[in-house]
Design a protein around this motif. Structure first.
Motif, PDB file in Angstrom:
ATOM      1  N   ALA A 100       0.889  -1.246  -0.087  1.00  0.00           N
ATOM      2  CA  ALA A 100      -0.185   0.228  -0.117  1.00  0.00           C
ATOM      3  C   ALA A 100       0.908   1.278   0.146  1.00  0.00           C
ATOM      4  O   ALA A 100       0.551   2.206  -0.572  1.00  0.00           O
ATOM      5  CB  ALA A 100      -0.989   0.103   1.341  1.00  0.00           C
ATOM      6  N   ALA A 101       1.993   1.519   0.815  1.00  0.00           N
ATOM      7  CA  ALA A 101       2.794   2.321   0.898  1.00  0.00           C
ATOM      8  C   ALA A 101       3.575   2.589  -0.534  1.00  0.00           C
ATOM      9  O   ALA A 101       3.635   3.873  -0.986  1.00  0.00           O
ATOM     10  CB  ALA A 101       3.615   2.138   1.932  1.00  0.00           C
ATOM     11  N   VAL A 102       3.981   1.726  -0.944  1.00  0.00           N
ATOM     12  CA  VAL A 102       4.653   1.679  -2.316  1.00  0.00           C
ATOM     13  C   VAL A 102       3.433   2.564  -3.504  1.00  0.00           C
ATOM     14  O   VAL A 102       3.958   3.442  -4.138  1.00  0.00           O
ATOM     15  CB  VAL A 102       5.231   0.494  -3.036  1.00  0.00           C
ATOM     16  N   GLY A 103       2.361   1.884  -3.595  1.00  0.00           N
ATOM     17  CA  GLY A 103       1.517   2.296  -4.480  1.00  0.00           C
ATOM     18  C   GLY A 103       1.027   4.027  -4.115  1.00  0.00           C
ATOM     19  O   GLY A 103       0.848   4.644  -5.034  1.00  0.00           O
ATOM     20  N   ILE A 104       0.975   4.109  -2.917  1.00  0.00           N
ATOM     21  CA  ILE A 104       0.517   5.729  -2.384  1.00  0.00           C
ATOM     22  C   ILE A 104       1.623   6.442  -2.962  1.00  0.00           C
ATOM     23  O   ILE A 104       1.376   7.534  -3.338  1.00  0.00           O
ATOM     24  CB  ILE A 104       0.333   5.777  -1.012  1.00  0.00           C
ATOM     25  N   PHE A 105       3.041   6.079  -2.572  1.00  0.00           N
ATOM     26  CA  PHE A 105       4.063   6.841  -3.115  1.00  0.00           C
ATOM     27  C   PHE A 105       4.227   7.119  -4.429  1.00  0.00           C
ATOM     28  O   PHE A 105       4.412   8.374  -4.930  1.00  0.00           O
ATOM     29  CB  PHE A 105       5.502   6.215  -2.445  1.00  0.00           C
ATOM     30  N   LEU A 106       4.221   6.031  -5.131  1.00  0.00           N
ATOM     31  CA  LEU A 106       4.097   6.015  -6.797  1.00  0.00           C
ATOM     32  C   LEU A 106       2.923   7.126  -7.362  1.00  0.00           C
ATOM     33  O   LEU A 106       3.132   7.654  -8.343  1.00  0.00           O
ATOM     34  CB  LEU A 106       4.356   4.741  -7.489  1.00  0.00           C
ATOM     35  N   GLN A 151       4.557 -10.171  -5.272  1.00  0.00           N
ATOM     36  CA  GLN A 151       3.806  -9.790  -6.639  1.00  0.00           C
ATOM     37  C   GLN A 151       2.780  -8.896  -6.263  1.00  0.00           C
ATOM     38  O   GLN A 151       2.367  -8.148  -6.891  1.00  0.00           O
ATOM     39  CB  GLN A 151       2.873 -11.268  -6.800  1.00  0.00           C
ATOM     40  N   TYR A 152       2.236  -9.029  -4.998  1.00  0.00           N
ATOM     41  CA  TYR A 152       1.477  -7.753  -4.422  1.00  0.00           C
ATOM     42  C   TYR A 152       1.952  -6.415  -4.714  1.00  0.00           C
ATOM     43  O   TYR A 152       1.208  -5.569  -5.048  1.00  0.00           O
ATOM     44  CB  TYR A 152       0.799  -8.297  -3.146  1.00  0.00           C
ATOM     45  N   VAL A 153       3.319  -6.432  -4.149  1.00  0.00           N
ATOM     46  CA  VAL A 153       3.859  -5.128  -4.216  1.00  0.00           C
ATOM     47  C   VAL A 153       3.950  -4.585  -5.654  1.00  0.00           C
ATOM     48  O   VAL A 153       3.697  -3.438  -6.114  1.00  0.00           O
ATOM     49  CB  VAL A 153       5.336  -5.123  -3.747  1.00  0.00           C
ATOM     50  N   ALA A 154       4.292  -5.636  -6.598  1.00  0.00           N
ATOM     51  CA  ALA A 154       4.672  -5.404  -8.099  1.00  0.00           C
ATOM     52  C   ALA A 154       3.070  -4.747  -8.796  1.00  0.00           C
ATOM     53  O   ALA A 154       3.241  -3.753  -9.456  1.00  0.00           O
ATOM     54  CB  ALA A 154       5.125  -6.473  -8.853  1.00  0.00           C
ATOM     55  N   THR A 155       2.143  -5.412  -8.434  1.00  0.00           N
ATOM     56  CA  THR A 155       0.766  -5.082  -9.088  1.00  0.00           C
ATOM     57  C   THR A 155       0.172  -4.099  -8.395  1.00  0.00           C
ATOM     58  O   THR A 155      -0.121  -2.950  -9.039  1.00  0.00           O
ATOM     59  CB  THR A 155      -0.139  -6.383  -9.080  1.00  0.00           C
ATOM     60  N   TRP A 156      -0.281  -4.229  -7.023  1.00  0.00           N
ATOM     61  CA  TRP A 156      -0.965  -3.128  -6.449  1.00  0.00           C
ATOM     62  C   TRP A 156      -0.072  -1.793  -5.718  1.00  0.00           C
ATOM     63  O   TRP A 156      -0.566  -0.864  -5.688  1.00  0.00           O
ATOM     64  CB  TRP A 156      -1.832  -3.703  -5.241  1.00  0.00           C
ATOM     65  N   GLY A 157       1.431  -2.225  -5.834  1.00  0.00           N
ATOM     66  CA  GLY A 157       2.211  -1.146  -5.550  1.00  0.00           C
ATOM     67  C   GLY A 157       2.755  -0.252  -6.655  1.00  0.00           C
ATOM     68  O   GLY A 157       2.299   0.735  -6.977  1.00  0.00           O
ATOM     69  N   VAL A 158       3.517  -0.973  -7.425  1.00  0.00           N
ATOM     70  CA  VAL A 158       4.321  -0.258  -8.679  1.00  0.00           C
ATOM     71  C   VAL A 158       3.181   0.015  -9.762  1.00  0.00           C
ATOM     72  O   VAL A 158       3.039   1.050 -10.278  1.00  0.00           O
ATOM     73  CB  VAL A 158       5.375  -1.044  -9.169  1.00  0.00           C
ATOM     74  N   MET A 159       2.551  -0.937 -10.352  1.00  0.00           N
ATOM     75  CA  MET A 159       1.702  -0.712 -11.463  1.00  0.00           C
ATOM     76  C   MET A 159       0.455   0.012 -11.296  1.00  0.00           C
ATOM     77  O   MET A 159       0.325   1.155 -12.106  1.00  0.00           O
ATOM     78  CB  MET A 159       1.290  -2.124 -12.145  1.00  0.00           C
TER      79      MET A 159
END
Length: 421
Positions: free
Chosen positions: A56-62, A105-113
């Motif tokens: 969630a943090a990665v997604g919010i930051f990006l 994989q959760y970080v890659a999809t819901w975080g990064v992409m």
């Protein structure tokens, strides 16, 4: 190609705003989904809350970091194409996440992409469209488009929580992917690039109105050029600091952790999601009203009130009994103040940096919002994992709100002058 003419004349601006409202609303629903997914993923895979919060943090930051580049890309590549590409990215990434089995994989999809995709369908899109399509009622329209994030939570959160409770996390991500895919043709066919593309002027524009010249620089050059000019001013850093705290105290803390915090007190997930939906109802009212107030009153004083009251309410929440009455009162009060900060912040950024640089600079300010949100998302998760409670996270966020209130009143109105060599 977009047809050369559209119905409604200058009032087609409201159609364009409606399309953007729908896109912003859906992106907000996507960004609120990790709060619903936290407990189902914990149960399904045994991942700890800190690891889930990291995505969630990665997604919010990006989401925030993408904003200024998206604003510059809209000027060079086009609003319609940028938003359509972002929606396709969000649909593909959320659909792909239905196959995940590992935290990365959760970080890659819901975080990064999804972070990058949703960052192009965010507050900078609202600021860009309002500046292009409206001369009159800018504050009101910015309030309405900002409120779309609350409406997204209002519509999607209870449904996502019910899906998660009935079928686990996978139906949630597939439903989000379907909504994003459905919006692609809506944006492509109903959102002209500018009023001039359909032979119109912005709503409320006088007969001698001249649209600002479109920038020819690429996205990177445009984004960093605007940042370089803005970063030399004190106004930029005060707005950036305030919005950092805004993100820290809203979607980073309450948006990500409120459902899990309520679960600590024995509240079911659907009831906690309903609490956030109630906040959404009142945020729709509060943010729209904030736009109306921004057209009439000093936006610095509005920000002082918003941040100050928000800080006090966050410090008070952990000391309540979490009864239905206490939580309902918090939801109403906090909902009215959730993102009421957006219209006055956009107004101050436009005054300081102009119609052309203003949306891009606001993108950088919004990046501060999401950096604050990411900080709160991961920090609150770590505090909960180590202390077994959220008390310290909420008190610290409340104190930050009081600091932001003081910083807001220090902003100077008008065109920003460089304060640093």
């Amino acid at each position: 190609m977009i047809a050369p003419a559209r119905p409604f004349g200058q009032k087609y601006a409201f159609v364009a705003a409606g399309v953007v409202f729908a896109a912003l609303m859906a992106a907000a629903g996507l960004r609120s989904a990790p709060g619903v997914l936290m407990l189902p993923l914990e149960r399904a895979f045994g991942w700890d809350r800190g690891a889930i919060s990291a995505a969630a943090a990665v997604g919010i930051f990006l989401y925030g970091l993408t904003g200024p580049f998206a604003a510059a890309l809209m000027q060079s590549f086009g609003v319609r194409r940028t938003v359509t590409l972002a929606l396709v990215t969000m649909a593909a990434s959320t659909a792909l996440s239905s196959l995940m089995s590992e935290p990365w994989q959760y970080v890659a999809t819901w975080g990064v992409m999804t972070g990058v995709g949703s960052g192009a369908v965010a507050m900078v899109l609202g600021a860009t469209v309002v500046n292009r399509w409206f001369v009159e009622r800018r504050g009101l329209m910015m309030g309405l488009l900002s409120a779309s994030t609350a409406t997204g939570s209002l519509i999607f959160l209870p449904g996502m929580a019910a899906l998660a409770e009935a079928g686990g996390w996978r139906p949630v991500v597939l439903a989000v992917a379907a909504v994003m895919a459905l919006l692609v043709p809506v944006v492509w066919f109903l959102l002209p690039e500018t009023p001039a593309a359909i032979g119109q002027k912005p709503y409320g524009a006088p007969a001698d109105y001249q649209a600002p010249q479109a920038g020819g620089a690429g996205a990177l050059r445009g984004a960093f050029g605007a940042l370089f000019r803005a970063a030399r001013t004190r106004t930029f850093w005060l707005l950036f600091a305030g919005f950092f705290v805004c993100g820290l105290t809203t979607n980073g803390l309450v948006g990500v952790h409120m459902i899990a915090m309520c679960a600590d007190y024995g509240l079911p997930e659907t009831r906690a999601a309903g609490l956030l939906a109630l906040m959404g109802i009142f945020d729709l009212i509060g943010t729209t009203a904030s736009g109306w107030l921004t057209d009439r009153y000093d936006p610095r004083k509005l920000l002082f009130v918003y941040y100050g009251l928000r800080g006090l309410s966050l410090m008070a929440l952990p000391f309540t009994d979490f009864s239905f009455l206490a939580l309902s009162a918090f939801a109403v009060f906090y909902g009215l103040d959730w993102i009421a900060t957006v219209p006055p912040t956009v107004r101050l950024a436009t005054e300081a940096f102009g119609d052309r640089d203003g949306p891009i600079v606001f993108g950088w300010i919004a990046a501060g919002h999401q950096a604050g949100a990411a900080t709160a998302a991961i920090t609150a998760g770590v505090i909960r994992a180590s202390q077994g409670r959220y008390l310290e996270a909420f008190v610290l966020a409340g104190l930050a709100g009081l600091v932001a209130a003081v910083a807001s009143i220090m902003i100077r109105r008008g065109a920003a002058e460089p304060a640093f060599a």
